[in-house]
Design an enzyme around this catalytic site. Structure first.
Site, PDB file in Angstrom:
ATOM      1  CG  ASP A 131       0.649  -5.799   5.704  1.00 58.84           C
ATOM      2  OD1 ASP A 131       1.357  -6.739   6.109  1.00 58.84           O
ATOM      3  OD2 ASP A 131       0.862  -4.607   5.991  1.00 58.84           O
ATOM      4  CG  ASP A 132      -4.193  -4.949   3.563  1.00 57.66           C
ATOM      5  OD1 ASP A 132      -3.718  -4.721   4.691  1.00 57.66           O
ATOM      6  OD2 ASP A 132      -4.214  -4.107   2.656  1.00 57.66           O
TER       7      ASP A 132
ATOM      8  CG  HIS B 152      -6.900  -1.911   6.263  1.00 55.70           C
ATOM      9  ND1 HIS B 152      -6.492  -0.715   5.728  1.00 55.70           N
ATOM     10  CD2 HIS B 152      -5.840  -2.739   6.153  1.00 55.70           C
ATOM     11  CE1 HIS B 152      -5.247  -0.824   5.300  1.00 55.70           C
ATOM     12  NE2 HIS B 152      -4.821  -2.048   5.556  1.00 55.70           N
TER      13      HIS B 152
ATOM     14  CG  HIS C 197      -0.526  -5.147   0.520  1.00 55.98           C
ATOM     15  ND1 HIS C 197       0.585  -4.412   0.186  1.00 55.98           N
ATOM     16  CD2 HIS C 197      -1.096  -4.523   1.585  1.00 55.98           C
ATOM     17  CE1 HIS C 197       0.686  -3.379   1.019  1.00 55.98           C
ATOM     18  NE2 HIS C 197      -0.327  -3.424   1.877  1.00 55.98           N
TER      19      HIS C 197
HETATM   20 ZN   LIG Z   1      -3.020  -2.923   5.352  1.00 61.27          ZN
END
Ligand SMILES: [Zn+2]
Length: 245
Positions: free
Chosen positions: A66-67, A121, A212
């Site tokens: 993620d991210d 986000h 992440h």
């Molecule tokens: Zn996230």
């Protein structure tokens, strides 16, 4: 005369049938690469992966990142995944994809799945209806323009969801997709060995693991990844992208 025509049609059909049979013989599988391209450049690339996961001897895990995309960490994650012939799913923020479009494209081109993690986000449960729509739809547009594929999974930031989030996601043709295992690689001070131990202790077949590649210093996630892949591979796991279809 009618009989003669009918006979010709029968012969023609028999010819078609013969050709079809030859296309899938002699081992019953045929040569798929000659019949159909392995990757459809404009379509969802991972449509059939869940069916592989349900094969009797298939032990599959779904790594998710993620991210991202992130200028340094995403490339390192990609290199490690390539080394282990592993596929994964990347839930990207639209704003990050706008900043690093070539990284998003590389993720997709390597056969990983790029999915929607909203634009910036924010906690989607705190937004107005218009802001919520913008967060998801802008990300769809950005990722779609880079990969040719509009995401069908939404992972809301922080996993925060409510009725408004799920119904807006559904209206945009996607389902909310969370995870089974969170080794807390996002936690400050979490060591690479702790991240690895947590995954190896908890994982079962067909589970989704949260990791992440962006949102901060992910060097410990990068450091943990080869050990995770090595150990799970030794246990007979393979690593697939989520189908999101
Ligand atoms: Zn996230």
């Amino acid at each position: 005369m009618r009989i003669a025509v009918s006979a010709v049609v029968t012969v023609a059909l028999a010819g078609v049938v013969t050709v079809v049979i030859q296309a899938v013989s002699p081992d019953g599988r045929g040569n798929a690469s000659q019949v159909k391209p392995l990757r459809e450049p404009t379509g969802p690339p991972h449509e059939d992966l869940r069916s592989e996961a349900t094969q009797p001897n298939g032990k599959v895990v779904y790594l998710t990142f993620d991210d991202g995309p992130h200028a340094q960490h995403t490339e390192k994650v990609l290199d490690i995944l390539t080394q282990y012939r592993a596929k994964a799913t990347f839930f990207q923020n639209g704003a990050n994809a706008k900043r690093y479009p070539e990284i998003t494209q590389r993720v997709h081109e390597l056969g990983h799945s790029v999915q929607n993690h909203a634009w910036s986000h924010r906690d989607l449960t705190t937004l107005s209806a218009q802001e919520l729509l913008d967060e998801i739809a802008r990300t769809d547009d950005m990722l779609g323009s880079l990969t040719g594929y509009v995401p069908k999974c939404l992972r809301p930031p922080y996993g925060a969801q409510n009725g408004a989030v799920t119904s807006q996601a559904a209206k945009l043709g996607k389902r909310v997709s969370l995870w089974d295992i969170d080794p807390e690689d996002w936690k400050q001070g979490r060591s690479a060995s702790k991240i690895k131990e947590h995954v190896l202790k908890e994982v079962s077949p067909n589970e989704v693991i949260l990791l992440h590649d962006g949102g901060g210093d992910r060097s410990r996630t990068v450091a943990a990844l080869p050990g995770i892949l090595e150990a799970l591979k030794a246990r007979g796991f393979t690593f697939k992208a989520m189908s999101c279809s």
